[in-house]
Write an enzyme that holds these catalytic residues in place. Sequence first.
Site, PDB file in Angstrom:
ATOM      1  N   ARG A  48      -3.518   4.942   5.983  1.00 11.47           N
ATOM      2  CA  ARG A  48      -2.986   5.551   7.207  1.00 11.47           C
ATOM      3  C   ARG A  48      -3.808   6.767   7.637  1.00 11.47           C
ATOM      4  NH1 ARG A  48       2.884   4.668   9.008  1.00 11.47           N
ATOM      5  NH2 ARG A  48       1.532   4.376  10.808  1.00 11.47           N
ATOM      6  N   ASN A  84       4.795   7.082  13.790  1.00 16.32           N
ATOM      7  CA  ASN A  84       3.921   7.931  12.976  1.00 16.32           C
ATOM      8  C   ASN A  84       2.612   8.281  13.686  1.00 16.32           C
ATOM      9  OD1 ASN A  84       5.013   5.650  10.652  1.00 16.32           O
ATOM     10  ND2 ASN A  84       5.639   7.777  10.523  1.00 16.32           N
ATOM     11  N   ASN A  97       7.750   3.417  -0.347  1.00 15.64           N
ATOM     12  CA  ASN A  97       8.305   2.546   0.690  1.00 15.64           C
ATOM     13  C   ASN A  97       8.662   1.237  -0.009  1.00 15.64           C
ATOM     14  OD1 ASN A  97       8.395   0.456   2.593  1.00 15.64           O
ATOM     15  ND2 ASN A  97       6.846   1.366   3.921  1.00 15.64           N
ATOM     16  N   VAL A  98       9.958   1.069  -0.273  1.00  9.35           N
ATOM     17  CA  VAL A  98      10.422  -0.017  -1.148  1.00  9.35           C
ATOM     18  C   VAL A  98      10.014  -1.391  -0.616  1.00  9.35           C
ATOM     19  CG1 VAL A  98      12.492  -1.075  -2.149  1.00  9.35           C
ATOM     20  CG2 VAL A  98      12.341   1.405  -1.950  1.00  9.35           C
ATOM     21  N   HIS A 154      10.610   8.533   5.242  1.00 15.07           N
ATOM     22  CA  HIS A 154      10.606   9.312   6.489  1.00 15.07           C
ATOM     23  C   HIS A 154      12.060   9.601   6.852  1.00 15.07           C
ATOM     24  CE1 HIS A 154       6.629   7.159   7.686  1.00 15.07           C
ATOM     25  NE2 HIS A 154       6.345   8.395   7.311  1.00 15.07           N
ATOM     26  N   CYS A 166      10.600   2.554  13.815  1.00 12.22           N
ATOM     27  CA  CYS A 166       9.220   2.840  13.374  1.00 12.22           C
ATOM     28  C   CYS A 166       8.230   2.320  14.389  1.00 12.22           C
ATOM     29  CB  CYS A 166       8.901   2.133  12.058  1.00 12.22           C
ATOM     30  SG  CYS A 166       9.906   2.617  10.685  1.00 12.22           S
ATOM     31  N   ASN A 226       7.165  -4.694   5.577  1.00 13.08           N
ATOM     32  CA  ASN A 226       6.282  -3.586   5.217  1.00 13.08           C
ATOM     33  C   ASN A 226       6.997  -2.245   5.406  1.00 13.08           C
ATOM     34  OD1 ASN A 226       3.805  -4.086   4.068  1.00 13.08           O
ATOM     35  ND2 ASN A 226       2.828  -4.642   5.996  1.00 13.08           N
ATOM     36  N   GLU A 257       3.505  13.303   9.260  1.00 14.68           N
ATOM     37  CA  GLU A 257       3.745  11.881   9.545  1.00 14.68           C
ATOM     38  C   GLU A 257       4.338  11.680  10.931  1.00 14.68           C
ATOM     39  OE1 GLU A 257       3.711   9.050   6.821  1.00 14.68           O
ATOM     40  OE2 GLU A 257       2.332  10.357   5.753  1.00 14.68           O
ATOM     41  N   SER A 275       7.487  -2.237   1.353  1.00 14.77           N
ATOM     42  CA  SER A 275       6.035  -2.445   1.187  1.00 14.77           C
ATOM     43  C   SER A 275       5.704  -2.735  -0.278  1.00 14.77           C
ATOM     44  CB  SER A 275       5.274  -1.202   1.676  1.00 14.77           C
ATOM     45  OG  SER A 275       3.999  -1.126   1.106  1.00 14.77           O
ATOM     46  N   LEU A 301       0.799  -1.237   0.000  1.00 19.93           N
ATOM     47  CA  LEU A 301       0.000   0.000   0.000  1.00 19.93           C
ATOM     48  C   LEU A 301       0.828   1.281   0.000  1.00 19.93           C
ATOM     49  CD1 LEU A 301      -2.582  -1.009   2.769  1.00 19.93           C
ATOM     50  CD2 LEU A 301      -3.005  -0.915   0.307  1.00 19.93           C
TER      51      LEU A 301
HETATM   52  O1  SUG Z   1       3.779   4.384   6.225  1.00 21.97           O
HETATM   53  N1  SUG Z   1       4.137   0.919   5.762  1.00 21.97           N
HETATM   54  C1  SUG Z   1       4.376   2.092   6.580  1.00 21.97           C
HETATM   55  C2  SUG Z   1       5.719   1.987   7.282  1.00 21.97           C
HETATM   56  C3  SUG Z   1       5.907   3.079   8.275  1.00 21.97           C
HETATM   57  C4  SUG Z   1       7.287   3.097   8.848  1.00 21.97           C
HETATM   58  N2  SUG Z   1       7.409   4.088   9.816  1.00 21.97           N
HETATM   59  C5  SUG Z   1       8.481   4.886  10.019  1.00 21.97           C
HETATM   60  N3  SUG Z   1       9.446   4.965   9.143  1.00 21.97           N
HETATM   61  N4  SUG Z   1       8.500   5.581  11.066  1.00 21.97           N
HETATM   62  C6  SUG Z   1       4.337   3.387   5.748  1.00 21.97           C
HETATM   63  O2  SUG Z   1       4.903   3.394   4.659  1.00 21.97           O
HETATM   64  C7  SUG Z   1       2.802  -0.637   4.431  1.00 21.97           C
HETATM   65  C8  SUG Z   1       1.457  -1.304   4.529  1.00 21.97           C
HETATM   66  C9  SUG Z   1       1.232  -2.308   3.442  1.00 21.97           C
HETATM   67  O3  SUG Z   1       1.815  -2.211   2.368  1.00 21.97           O
HETATM   68  O4  SUG Z   1       0.441  -3.255   3.644  1.00 21.97           O
HETATM   69  C10 SUG Z   1       2.919   0.633   5.282  1.00 21.97           C
HETATM   70  O5  SUG Z   1       1.959   1.319   5.491  1.00 21.97           O
END
Ligand code: SUG
Length: 455
Positions: A144, A116, A31-32, A259, A378, A372, A180, A34, A27
């Site tokens: 989110r 977050n 974010n590589v 982030h 995190c 993820n 965030e 995820s 999602l």
């Molecule tokens: O917001 N991943 C979160 C990871 C958050 C990491 N937090 C910090 N760096 N503080 C995001 O990208 C993936 C969910 C999914 O793909 O199912 C997700 O939301």
Amino acid sequence: MSAADLSSVREVNFDGLVGPTHNYSGLAVGNVASMNHGGLVSNPKEGALQGLLKMKSLMDAGYAQGVLPPQQRPDIGALRDLGFSGSNGEVLARASKEAPQLLRAVCSASSMWTANAGTITPSIDAPDSRGHFTPANLQSSFHRYLEPQTTGRVLKAIFRDEQHFCHHPVLPATPAFSDEGAANHTRLCGEHGEPGVHLFVYGRQAFGDVRSGEREPKRYPARQTLEASQAVARQHGLTEAQTVFSQQHPDAIDAGVFHNDVIAVGNGPVLLYHEMAFLDEEGTLDELRTKMASPLIPVRVPLEAVSMEDAVASYLFNSQLLSNPDGTMTLVVPGECQEREAVWRTIQDYLLAGNNPISEVVVKDVKQSMRNGGGPACLRLRVVLTEAERAALSGRVLLTNALYTDLTAWVERHYRVRLAPDDLADPQLAEESLAALDELTQLLKIGPVYPFQLG
Ligand code: SUG
């Protein structure tokens, strides 16, 4: 504040419990991890137990550890708001058929990444000597964006005492105020009880002319705006002398650093960061040095030691940097750091052997979360508290052996060991999840915080 109160100040890490619907849905754009792991089968039980083990081992090592509950998922109310109707089973079935991406979003257990959840200013730095809280709007992704209302209720339930704690509204959930939370905020100071300087890192500026030299990422979105960071600082009563606003390097965002806590971590006077963390590295360090009461200890990792690819894949900078009573610091890194030779070598030869307070490295397995894009840092929200503030917390949220035992047994009772994308439409999963959460609020003694409990 009295001297006794000052010396009793401690940082408490509140880790998010991995929720019963933890899954891999790909999602999070930018974010590589995820994006690469979407569609995999998850193991929610293993994820929750990995998180609890991390908490327990840090508690055993003498660090103050807290816990925050997950959110109500699937968020069937969000699906109803989007026009799906009928029984819960019918809503899930229709969403699964007509808009599977929406079903995946309302099932995300993303609240586990409590870095977050919001931004917090400890009482030491606030003009009214109270701890200040702003839940993050997380408006940059739909899954989110669903978090802040419950997050606000959870924070208010725990930090309830108005004599000690003050809660602010979530910033307007619109791109100009994209926020965030603590993942883009670092408090630097001498000891935790000494006044701090707040480093806010943003990815883009929403209003006004783009300042000369500032650039924006081209590939992936910048999730934090300068305007959001400024608004949070204003809400908390922080002055110009207490704040530094620094733009994240756009090339880092484009390499998967969504982030700041994926490329830098600070604790006390130490700022451990990668050469590519800030667009204006020198300017950022200079301003910190000018504003801080204690000398800044920058620990800079150059690109030639750790490539961006290694930094993003290993999450070296998403480590927890923890203070020890003897003045040394412990770095809690994810297991992935051992899998990348350049990273592991840098930890040994450069961080541990270097002239800085980092004297120990502890490796933690949080793989379910890492897939993820969530590492050790995190998973935790840092709250600096005096002894009086710790005593004023509501609920049973500070980890003890008894709470750990209860939470582990709760996970064992309620969690599945396997969740594939097709399982998310199973109405039984929704029921299991609600039953688990209802029991959890009793176990944590935080009262009703979930929509299904509020009626
Ligand atoms: O917001 N991943 C979160 C990871 C958050 C990491 N937090 C910090 N760096 N503080 C995001 O990208 C993936 C969910 C999914 O793909 O199912 C997700 O939301």
